[in-house]
Design an enzyme around this catalytic site. Structure first.
Site, PDB file in Angstrom:
ATOM      1  N   ASN A  10       0.880  -1.169   0.000  1.00 45.74           N
ATOM      2  CA  ASN A  10       0.000   0.000   0.000  1.00 45.74           C
ATOM      3  C   ASN A  10       0.913   1.213   0.000  1.00 45.74           C
ATOM      4  OD1 ASN A  10      -1.760   2.063   0.517  1.00 45.74           O
ATOM      5  ND2 ASN A  10      -2.286   1.409   2.595  1.00 45.74           N
ATOM      6  N   TRP A  11       1.031   1.817  -1.161  1.00 52.51           N
ATOM      7  CA  TRP A  11       1.980   2.939  -1.296  1.00 52.51           C
ATOM      8  C   TRP A  11       1.486   4.211  -0.611  1.00 52.51           C
ATOM      9  CZ3 TRP A  11       4.539   3.215  -6.841  1.00 52.51           C
ATOM     10  CH2 TRP A  11       5.232   2.009  -7.077  1.00 52.51           C
ATOM     11  N   LYS A  12       0.194   4.273  -0.314  1.00 51.42           N
ATOM     12  CA  LYS A  12      -0.400   5.483   0.267  1.00 51.42           C
ATOM     13  C   LYS A  12      -0.134   6.681  -0.654  1.00 51.42           C
ATOM     14  CE  LYS A  12      -0.069   3.285   4.696  1.00 51.42           C
ATOM     15  NZ  LYS A  12      -0.029   3.409   6.148  1.00 51.42           N
ATOM     16  N   HIS A  95      -9.545   1.634   4.094  1.00 50.15           N
ATOM     17  CA  HIS A  95      -8.339   1.712   4.916  1.00 50.15           C
ATOM     18  C   HIS A  95      -8.593   2.666   6.090  1.00 50.15           C
ATOM     19  CE1 HIS A  95      -4.264   2.706   6.164  1.00 50.15           C
ATOM     20  NE2 HIS A  95      -3.908   1.564   5.617  1.00 50.15           N
ATOM     21  N   GLU A  97      -6.951   4.974   7.289  1.00 48.56           N
ATOM     22  CA  GLU A  97      -6.649   6.388   6.993  1.00 48.56           C
ATOM     23  C   GLU A  97      -7.797   7.032   6.224  1.00 48.56           C
ATOM     24  OE1 GLU A  97      -2.857   5.635   5.197  1.00 48.56           O
ATOM     25  OE2 GLU A  97      -2.094   5.022   7.160  1.00 48.56           O
ATOM     26  N   GLU A 167      -5.938  -4.754  10.142  1.00 52.20           N
ATOM     27  CA  GLU A 167      -4.867  -3.813  10.465  1.00 52.20           C
ATOM     28  C   GLU A 167      -5.191  -3.055  11.744  1.00 52.20           C
ATOM     29  OE1 GLU A 167      -2.632  -2.645   6.566  1.00 52.20           O
ATOM     30  OE2 GLU A 167      -4.329  -1.312   6.823  1.00 52.20           O
ATOM     31  N   GLY A 173       2.200   2.068  10.707  1.00 54.15           N
ATOM     32  CA  GLY A 173       3.204   3.126  10.569  1.00 54.15           C
ATOM     33  C   GLY A 173       3.902   3.481  11.873  1.00 54.15           C
ATOM     34  N   SER A 213       2.921  -2.389  10.312  1.00 55.12           N
ATOM     35  CA  SER A 213       4.354  -2.549  10.593  1.00 55.12           C
ATOM     36  C   SER A 213       4.914  -3.922  10.221  1.00 55.12           C
ATOM     37  CB  SER A 213       4.659  -2.210  12.057  1.00 55.12           C
ATOM     38  OG  SER A 213       4.318  -0.857  12.320  1.00 55.12           O
ATOM     39  N   GLY A 234       2.635  -1.251   4.259  1.00 61.19           N
ATOM     40  CA  GLY A 234       2.761   0.167   3.924  1.00 61.19           C
ATOM     41  C   GLY A 234       4.213   0.541   3.705  1.00 61.19           C
ATOM     42  N   GLY A 235       4.826   1.100   4.733  1.00 59.51           N
ATOM     43  CA  GLY A 235       6.189   1.629   4.637  1.00 59.51           C
ATOM     44  C   GLY A 235       7.186   0.697   3.956  1.00 59.51           C
TER      45      GLY A 235
END
Ligand code: PGA
Length: 249
Positions: A10-12, A95, A97, A167, A173, A213, A234-235
């Protein structure tokens, strides 16, 4: 039948189109595998260039969001047919966010899930509790409610093809990964809930990811759990480490 693992990035809101091409080219050889589905969910404007760059590889390019109407006066939104027209097969829905910053609710998540199925796009449906909810001991109740609403009016045949991403919000994150036991416990509860809504065959077919994470150092243990069928990352999906996560064995 063993479920095939699905590992999605997930590049966001990261990477310009030219950066996206560079990243796909960098990761292409690193994420090559026959053992799992590999999906990069990228910003809408990166979808086409990322697809071009991913051609001939095992990378499937997905979207991070989609609207639940067909077309019309919805400034700034992406219609499902815009995604299918360029060959998108996966879309992240709901998501945390999007729920937190863009007012998405369980009800809009359900509308998007139904629309995605209508267009033959596989939704990666996100759920997860906050730290307060975990401390209050209502994690499983909360997740079951999110799942029940997300799957309203979905058929068992559709649900069998869906992906759920569990999640915990407090793990996203933050570098604070859920323990393997916590992740497995909730992913198992989700599978039980799907069994109650639909049937045992659907519960066994649906794929459930853990997200929050995920890194090269914890992926193997997480993905070895009975009810964890991969991850939403993500990251670490923006780095060469994603190759290690995909090839976690
Ligand atoms: P993270 O994000 O891996 O950076 O914690 C996961 C996600 O939000 O999907």
């Amino acid at each position: 039948m063993a479920r095939r693992k699905i590992i999605a990035g997930n590049w966001k809101m990261n990477k310009t189109p030219s950066e996206a091409v560079a990243l796909v080219n960098e990761l292409k050889p690193l994420v090559a595998t026959e053992d799992a589905d590999v999906v990069f969910c990228v910003p809408a404007i990166d979808i086409i260039p990322a697809m071009e760059a991913a051609k001939g590889s095992n990378i499937c390019i997905g979207a991070e969001n989609m609207y639940y109407e067909e077309s019309g006066a919805y400034t700034g939104e992406i219609a499902p047919a815009m995604l299918t027209d360029v060959g998108v097969k996966y879309v992240i829905i709901g998501h945390s966010e999007r729920r937190e910053y863009f007012a998405e609710t369980d009800e809009t998540v359900n509308k998007k899930v139904l629309k995605a199925f209508e267009h033959g796009i596989t939704p990666i449906i996100c759920c997860g509790e906050s730290l307060t909810q975990r401390e209050q001991g209502i994690t499983i109740d909360w997740i079951r409610q999110q799942i029940k609403i997300a799957f309203l009016n979905v058929t068992a045949d559709q649900a069998k093809t869906a992906v759920i991403a569990y999640e915990p919000i407090w793990a996203i994150g933050t570098g604070k990964v859920a323990t393997t036991e916590q992740a497995q416990e909730v992913c198992h509860a989700i599978r039980v809930c799907i069994g109650e809504i639909f049937d045992q065959a659907t519960a066994e077919a649906i794929r459930i990811q853990y997200g929050g994470s995920v890194s090269a150092s914890n992926a193997a243990e997480l993905f070895a759990q009975a009810d964890i069928d991969g991850g939403l990352v993500g990251g670490a999906s923006l780095k060469a480490d994603f190759g290690k996560i995909v090839n976690y064995k």
